[in-house]
Design an enzyme around this catalytic site. Structure first.
Site, short mmCIF file in Angstrom:
data_model
loop_
_atom_site.label_atom_id
_atom_site.label_comp_id
_atom_site.label_asym_id
_atom_site.label_seq_id
_atom_site.Cartn_x
_atom_site.Cartn_y
_atom_site.Cartn_z
N SER A 7 68.73 38.01 120.34
CA SER A 7 68.29 39.48 120.46
C SER A 7 68.93 40.03 119.29
O SER A 7 70.12 39.91 119.07
CB SER A 7 68.04 39.86 121.81
OG SER A 7 68.02 41.18 121.81
N TYR A 47 72.94 42.01 129.29
CA TYR A 47 72.05 41.19 128.05
C TYR A 47 72.62 41.07 126.72
O TYR A 47 72.75 40.14 126.31
CB TYR A 47 70.67 42.22 127.87
CG TYR A 47 69.72 41.69 127.14
CD1 TYR A 47 68.82 40.46 127.60
CD2 TYR A 47 69.22 42.26 125.94
CE1 TYR A 47 68.01 39.95 126.90
CE2 TYR A 47 68.18 41.71 125.17
CZ TYR A 47 67.58 40.74 125.54
OH TYR A 47 66.64 40.03 124.96
N LYS A 93 73.29 37.45 125.31
CA LYS A 93 72.74 37.03 123.99
C LYS A 93 73.63 36.76 122.84
O LYS A 93 73.56 36.02 122.07
CB LYS A 93 71.78 38.20 123.42
CG LYS A 93 70.43 38.05 124.24
CD LYS A 93 69.87 36.68 124.32
CE LYS A 93 68.08 36.93 124.87
NZ LYS A 93 67.72 35.70 125.15
#
Length: 319
Positions: free
Chosen positions: A152, A165, A169
């Site tokens: 991401s 997150y 990632k």
């Protein structure tokens, strides 16, 4: 993307078997459908039986082969079930795409242990357990393989409210680089794809509303989205995944490839941008005196800097 010596559409992955985690809908479903369109048999994965069955049906309706595993990604048991299902159903495994993920967004001072652990378990641990099982199978088969992990922009540059997150990632990209070295002798390539697309995750972001609305109506997004932002549909990203899964990408490994709209990008690995030396080592005093002059104009930015939307694409304020 232009590929040379590529078989016609529908045969690029003929005889191959793929697992795509988190493939009941959205980007994962687009990846699975593209792999099937290129001839691969696919193991669909989702936590919802109806959604997984619908995904399988879309592939079978187009003449492809697919089965479903309904289980949450993260545990070794799920990873083993996915690989065993591929082998039991289709006789082998050639491709793994680790796409499954969840979000628990909030600023760090409000993020709970459960918020953090849930995202790390699915994204980071789930990628690790699935890749480990696939690597074991690939080495047993002795015929190489393809591993494609989904990253991401948040993992590359950070994003407000996404501690968990971003950590997951960024960790995935670090593992990809390591695995590409560890599995090279087994002829297994390992790459990361950084997608940018209209999905449920971006539906609530006002900046993308006009583009998502256009996609929902089946309209082509404007050039500002597709070119300037590199923002398009899930199907726009699927071609890069199909390419990396194929023999045409046999020489590509350890890379991070961005994809969205009309754009494809190759991300750099982190590199040193400036170096300075001080005889005897650096003290607090010398750093305090010299740091700004040495590095002040080379400090790195964080987050993504989005351009201003054209007037006609600005969200309409509610009355």
């Amino acid at each position: 993307m232009t590929l040379t010596n590529m078989p016609p559409t529908g045969t690029l992955l003929k005889g191959k078997v793929a697992i795509v985690t988190g493939s009941g809908r959205g980007l994962g479903l687009a990846y699975a459908q593209e792999l099937a369109r290129q001839g691969a048999s696919v193991v669909i994965n989702d936590v919802d039986q109806l959604i997984a069955d619908d995904a399988v049906a879309t592939i079978v309706a187009e003449g492809g082969q697919a089965v479903a595993v309904v289980a949450p990604v993260g545990s070794t048991a799920t990873a083993q079930q996915l690989v065993q299902t591929a082998v039991d159903s289709f006789g082998r495994l050639d491709i793994l795409v680790t796409n499954a993920g969840v979000l628990r967004d909030t600023v760090v001072w409000k993020m709970t242990d459960d918020d953090f652990d849930a995202v790390i378990n699915v994204h980071l641990r789930g990628t690790f357990t699935c890749v480990r099982e696939a690597a074991i199978r690939f080495r047993e088969q002795g015929e190489g393989g393809r591993i494609i992990c989904i990253g991401s922009p948040t993992g590359q540059r950070g994003n407000f409210g996404q501690t968990n997150y971003a950590a997951a990632k960024a960790g995935i990209v670090g593992m990809v680089r390591t695995w590409s070295m560890e599995l090279a002798r087994a002829n297994v390539t390992v790459n990361a794809v950084v997608p940018v697309a209209a999905t449920a995750m971006t539906d609530t972001v006002p900046f993308f509303k006009a583009f998502n609305d256009a996609a929902a109506r089946g309209e082509t997004m404007p050039p500002f989205a597709r070119r300037v932002l590199g923002y398009g549909t899930a199907q726009d990203v699927a071609g890069v995944v199909g390419f990396l899964a194929s023999d045409a990408a046999a020489g590509v490994t350890g890379q991070v490839i961005g994809s969205g709209g009309d754009r494809v990008q190759l991300w750099s690995h982190p590199e040193v941008v400036a170096t300075a030396f001080e005889t005897g080592g650096w003290s607090v005093e010398t750093l305090s005196e010299d740091f700004s002059a040495l590095f002040g104009d080379k400090l790195q930015s964080v987050g993504e800097k989005l351009p201003e939307l054209p007037a006609e694409l600005q969200p309409v304020a509610a009355n």
